[in-house]
Design a protein around this motif. Structure first.
Motif, mmCIF file in Angstrom:
data_model
loop_
_atom_site.group_PDB
_atom_site.id
_atom_site.type_symbol
_atom_site.label_atom_id
_atom_site.label_comp_id
_atom_site.label_asym_id
_atom_site.label_seq_id
_atom_site.Cartn_x
_atom_site.Cartn_y
_atom_site.Cartn_z
ATOM 1 N N MET A 220 0.308 61.551 43.448
ATOM 2 C CA MET A 220 1.094 60.639 43.085
ATOM 3 C C MET A 220 0.327 59.659 42.614
ATOM 4 S SD MET A 220 4.303 59.513 42.458
ATOM 5 C CE MET A 220 5.056 58.030 42.384
ATOM 6 N N LYS A 221 -0.791 59.258 43.394
ATOM 7 C CA LYS A 221 -1.766 58.416 42.919
ATOM 8 C C LYS A 221 -2.559 58.650 41.406
ATOM 9 C CE LYS A 221 -5.811 55.657 44.683
ATOM 10 N NZ LYS A 221 -6.676 55.465 45.722
ATOM 11 N N SER A 222 -2.852 59.711 41.303
ATOM 12 C CA SER A 222 -3.597 60.421 40.262
ATOM 13 C C SER A 222 -2.478 60.136 39.079
ATOM 14 C CB SER A 222 -3.877 61.476 40.350
ATOM 15 O OG SER A 222 -4.433 62.262 38.910
ATOM 16 N N HIS A 223 -1.181 60.441 39.225
ATOM 17 C CA HIS A 223 -0.128 60.293 38.197
ATOM 18 C C HIS A 223 -0.101 58.750 37.804
ATOM 19 C CE1 HIS A 223 3.159 61.706 36.043
ATOM 20 N NE2 HIS A 223 4.003 60.654 36.341
ATOM 21 N N SER A 224 0.020 58.086 39.003
ATOM 22 C CA SER A 224 0.257 56.514 38.545
ATOM 23 C C SER A 224 -0.950 55.936 37.744
ATOM 24 C CB SER A 224 0.372 55.787 39.816
ATOM 25 O OG SER A 224 1.721 56.197 40.421
ATOM 26 N N SER A 225 -2.266 56.567 38.291
ATOM 27 C CA SER A 225 -3.478 56.176 37.558
ATOM 28 C C SER A 225 -3.312 56.437 35.983
ATOM 29 C CB SER A 225 -4.748 56.571 38.196
ATOM 30 O OG SER A 225 -4.593 56.150 39.426
ATOM 31 N N THR A 226 -2.827 57.619 35.688
ATOM 32 C CA THR A 226 -2.799 58.198 34.191
ATOM 33 C C THR A 226 -1.817 57.243 33.556
ATOM 34 O OG1 THR A 226 -3.292 60.495 35.152
ATOM 35 C CG2 THR A 226 -2.120 60.028 32.768
ATOM 36 N N LEU A 227 -0.564 56.937 34.166
ATOM 37 C CA LEU A 227 0.337 56.065 33.495
ATOM 38 C C LEU A 227 -0.145 54.683 33.310
ATOM 39 C CD1 LEU A 227 3.530 57.168 35.240
ATOM 40 C CD2 LEU A 227 3.025 57.527 32.609
ATOM 41 N N LEU A 228 -0.789 54.130 34.254
ATOM 42 C CA LEU A 228 -1.525 52.939 34.343
ATOM 43 C C LEU A 228 -2.411 52.769 33.049
ATOM 44 C CD1 LEU A 228 -1.139 50.083 35.248
ATOM 45 C CD2 LEU A 228 -2.963 50.719 37.105
ATOM 46 N N ALA A 229 -3.177 53.808 32.999
ATOM 47 C CA ALA A 229 -4.260 53.708 31.984
ATOM 48 C C ALA A 229 -3.744 53.685 30.379
ATOM 49 C CB ALA A 229 -5.490 54.907 32.137
ATOM 50 N N GLU A 230 -2.607 54.480 30.714
ATOM 51 C CA GLU A 230 -1.829 54.671 29.128
ATOM 52 C C GLU A 230 -1.237 53.273 28.709
ATOM 53 O OE1 GLU A 230 1.926 57.023 27.020
ATOM 54 O OE2 GLU A 230 1.073 57.773 28.970
ATOM 55 N N VAL A 231 -0.684 52.626 29.546
ATOM 56 C CA VAL A 231 -0.128 51.541 29.546
ATOM 57 C C VAL A 231 -1.172 50.350 29.066
ATOM 58 C CG1 VAL A 231 1.243 49.560 30.459
ATOM 59 C CG2 VAL A 231 2.006 51.562 30.865
ATOM 60 N N ARG A 232 -2.207 50.554 29.755
ATOM 61 C CA ARG A 232 -3.504 49.273 29.389
ATOM 62 C C ARG A 232 -3.958 49.481 28.246
ATOM 63 N NH1 ARG A 232 -5.893 48.942 35.705
ATOM 64 N NH2 ARG A 232 -4.098 47.381 36.372
ATOM 65 N N THR A 233 -4.110 50.709 27.585
ATOM 66 C CA THR A 233 -4.490 51.215 26.532
ATOM 67 C C THR A 233 -3.807 50.768 25.277
ATOM 68 O OG1 THR A 233 -5.873 53.270 27.433
ATOM 69 C CG2 THR A 233 -5.625 52.984 25.030
ATOM 70 N N PHE A 234 -2.569 51.141 25.602
ATOM 71 C CA PHE A 234 -1.491 50.568 24.567
ATOM 72 C C PHE A 234 -1.420 49.059 24.616
ATOM 73 C CE2 PHE A 234 2.619 48.905 23.669
ATOM 74 C CZ PHE A 234 2.983 50.024 22.452
ATOM 75 N N ARG A 235 -1.509 48.218 25.308
ATOM 76 C CA ARG A 235 -1.601 46.878 25.326
ATOM 77 C C ARG A 235 -3.065 46.245 24.723
ATOM 78 N NH1 ARG A 235 -0.019 43.454 30.682
ATOM 79 N NH2 ARG A 235 -0.079 41.826 28.993
ATOM 80 N N GLN A 236 -4.014 46.978 24.837
ATOM 81 C CA GLN A 236 -5.300 46.810 24.227
ATOM 82 C C GLN A 236 -5.203 46.818 22.705
ATOM 83 O OE1 GLN A 236 -8.323 48.938 26.269
ATOM 84 N NE2 GLN A 236 -8.240 47.710 28.008
ATOM 85 N N ASN A 237 -4.536 47.975 22.355
ATOM 86 C CA ASN A 237 -4.305 48.549 21.031
ATOM 87 C C ASN A 237 -3.406 47.789 20.079
ATOM 88 O OD1 ASN A 237 -6.401 50.350 21.427
ATOM 89 N ND2 ASN A 237 -5.382 52.089 21.834
ATOM 90 N N HIS A 238 -2.488 47.049 20.822
ATOM 91 C CA HIS A 238 -1.365 46.627 20.233
ATOM 92 C C HIS A 238 -0.990 45.271 21.178
ATOM 93 C CE1 HIS A 238 -0.582 50.339 18.397
ATOM 94 N NE2 HIS A 238 -0.566 50.956 19.619
ATOM 95 N N PRO A 239 -1.822 44.327 20.804
ATOM 96 C CA PRO A 239 -1.711 43.024 21.667
ATOM 97 C C PRO A 239 -0.397 42.345 21.172
ATOM 98 C CG PRO A 239 -3.656 42.970 20.044
ATOM 99 C CD PRO A 239 -3.063 44.405 19.943
ATOM 100 N N ASP A 240 0.017 42.461 20.102
ATOM 101 C CA ASP A 240 1.144 41.696 19.554
ATOM 102 C C ASP A 240 2.209 42.115 20.069
ATOM 103 O OD1 ASP A 240 0.837 43.992 18.149
ATOM 104 O OD2 ASP A 240 1.429 43.187 16.152
ATOM 105 N N VAL A 241 2.247 43.306 20.861
ATOM 106 C CA VAL A 241 3.614 43.969 21.436
ATOM 107 C C VAL A 241 4.004 43.116 22.602
ATOM 108 C CG1 VAL A 241 4.729 45.886 22.113
ATOM 109 C CG2 VAL A 241 3.507 46.068 20.219
ATOM 110 N N ARG A 242 5.321 42.357 22.822
ATOM 111 C CA ARG A 242 5.510 41.880 23.901
ATOM 112 C C ARG A 242 6.691 42.646 24.701
ATOM 113 N NH1 ARG A 242 8.320 36.739 22.130
ATOM 114 N NH2 ARG A 242 8.429 36.366 24.297
ATOM 115 N N TYR A 243 7.434 43.589 23.976
ATOM 116 C CA TYR A 243 8.663 44.325 24.781
ATOM 117 C C TYR A 243 8.295 46.096 24.489
ATOM 118 C CZ TYR A 243 10.672 39.834 25.710
ATOM 119 O OH TYR A 243 10.917 38.503 26.093
ATOM 120 N N VAL A 244 8.723 46.563 25.280
ATOM 121 C CA VAL A 244 8.839 48.048 25.119
ATOM 122 C C VAL A 244 10.450 48.624 25.556
ATOM 123 C CG1 VAL A 244 7.920 50.175 25.995
ATOM 124 C CG2 VAL A 244 6.520 48.154 25.778
ATOM 125 N N ASP A 245 10.841 49.354 24.559
ATOM 126 C CA ASP A 245 11.999 49.772 24.850
ATOM 127 C C ASP A 245 12.147 51.213 25.876
ATOM 128 O OD1 ASP A 245 13.253 47.942 23.416
ATOM 129 O OD2 ASP A 245 13.540 49.228 21.791
#
Length: 448
Positions: A1-26
């Protein structure tokens, strides 16, 4: 579960770095009629969910009718307190949305894989079928094909208008099955493809179809059935958005014009063992014949899935390449189950009956249950159309008859889940009855 959460967290953080203008996610999920529901989350809250914070939505959102209303189905909706149910983020689906006016992201959510999955959630139904097949050593490879129409963005008295060809306003001047039509509509089609690819969807072939403004899109083959259905669902969402941006309206409606072909969802399925051997090709293709027999036996009982609304049944009136019986054939597009010519490694079925507006998770689940049933029963199929043009089993051609046929079928209740079958059938029955609660102009012309 921890590994799964780490993967998701990395995905979200990478997305925020690549798309800093995005404030909301559907955060979106497909309901029973095949429409997306969900919530718009601030991106910083999404990071908390990825890290393990609970994500809950009303359980009964899955039960919405075609127009978004709730029906009383057993104890659901009005006698259960409308409880929340846990959802989880689907890894790899966080992508930018380019067709909206403001920068947005979107990400799939689901109840499958949670501690208490929703038995009637379409993605969960498919997940259970795939899990059972994997336990049997059966590994499907799947590819969807989707047909759709382009219309003018504005309706005329509520009716669709042909998409305006840049070279001509005459709908008869759109070359059928001609590469020239792809060129005429290249700006919107290219944007659709690029947008889908940005969502992680593998688009392969684009075809101009028979209807004016009608096209077909093919997706790549995948050994992950859930992801293949995800692609089909997400493509419909992005394609509608891109079309509006270009001044068109994209529709996956099954039969928008009586005088022109309807739009279908074709699904290619091959089955492999863990070593990569094609199970359908073994023993002089005997398993293929058994699988076809199972598909055809259950097909008449799956019609509420393959034709999920009143309009979808209109597509089955004997027009081009739309079968009127549960039938099969080699290289025959009049068959519900077509066997494309291929080498033994790529031997597969092409299931051609479902309408383009059907729920892709449920269509694939129903097809796989049919294949599984056939392999287990090991019976010979009826004659292919290549040998007998009249071969085939009749199937229901209206919703209430179809619902009755589906609800009492033992193999479907076992394969898809009895709770799902009961809920789905009642949802379709209620939707159909609600559709009838309007007197249209034709009734006044005929009976006033």
């Amino acid at each position: 579960m921890k590994s799964h959460s780490s993967t998701l967290l990395a995905e979200v953080r990478t997305f925020r770095q690549n798309h800093p203008d995005v404030r909301y996610v559907d955060l979106i999920c497909l309901d029973i009629p095949g429409r997306f529901y969900g919530k718009r989350y601030p991106v910083e809250m999404l990071e908390k969910v990825a890290a393990g914070s609970p994500l809950k939505l009303p359980q009964n959102a899955v039960l919405l009718g075609a127009q978004g209303g709730l029906f009383k189905i057993g104890d659901y909706c009005f006698h259960d307190g409308d409880p929340d149910a846990n959802r989880r983020l689907v890894p790899g689906t966080l992508k930018p949305v380019s067709w909206e006016a403001q920068p947005l992201g979107q990400m799939l959510i689901t109840s499958d894989g949670t501690e208490a999955p929703i038995e009637f959630e379409p993605r969960e139904v498919l997940a259970k079928v795939l899990e059972r097949l994997h336990r049997k050593g059966i590994h499907p490879v799947v590819a969807f094909e989707l047909e759709f129409y382009l219309f003018d963005r504005k309706l005329a008295d509520g009716l669709p208008q042909f998409a305006r060809d840049p070279l001509s306003d005459d709908p008869d001047d759109q070359p059928t099955l001609h590469i020239e039509r792809l060129s005429r509509f290249a700006p919107v089609l290219d944007d659709m493809v690029q947008t889908a690819q940005a969502q992680g969807i593998d688009i392969t072939v684009i075809t101009a179809e028979l209807g004016p403004g009608q096209f077909e899109i093919n997706f790549g083959h995948l050994d992950d059935g859930l992801r293949a259905a995800d692609w089909a669902a997400l493509f419909c969402r992005s394609t509608r958005g891109v079309a509006l941006k270009h001044g068109y309206r994209a529709s996956f409606m099954a039969k928008p014009y009586l005088q022109h072909p309807g739009s279908g969802m074709h699904v290619h399925v091959s089955l492999y063992d863990a070593a990569g051997n094609n199970l359908l090709a073994a023993h002089q293709q005997q398993p293929l014949r058994h699988a076809v027999a199972g598909c055809l036996e259950l097909l008449p009982h799956c019609m509420p899935i393959f034709s999920p609304n009143h309009n979808a049944f209109r597509r089955l009136g004997g027009t081009v390449n739309a079968a009127t019986k549960a039938c099969w054939g080699y290289e025959d597009r009049d068959a519900c189950v077509r066997i494309p010519e291929s080498d033994p490694r790529n031997l597969r079925i092409e299931h051609r009956l479902a309408s383009a507006d059907a729920n892709p998770y449920l269509v694939l689940a129903a097809i796989l249950v049919g294949l599984e049933h056939g392999l287990d029963a090991a019976r010979e199929p009826i004659a292919p159309l290549n040998e007998d043009r009249d071969s085939g089993h009749h199937f229901p051609l209206e919703m209430l008859e179809a619902v009755r046929a589906m609800q009492q079928q033992p193999a479907l209740r076992e394969g898809l889940g009895a709770e799902f079958v009961d809920v789905y059938c009642e949802n379709k029955r209620q939707d159909h009855l609600a559709f009838q609660q309007e007197i249209n102009a034709r009734e006044y012309r005929w009976y006033l």
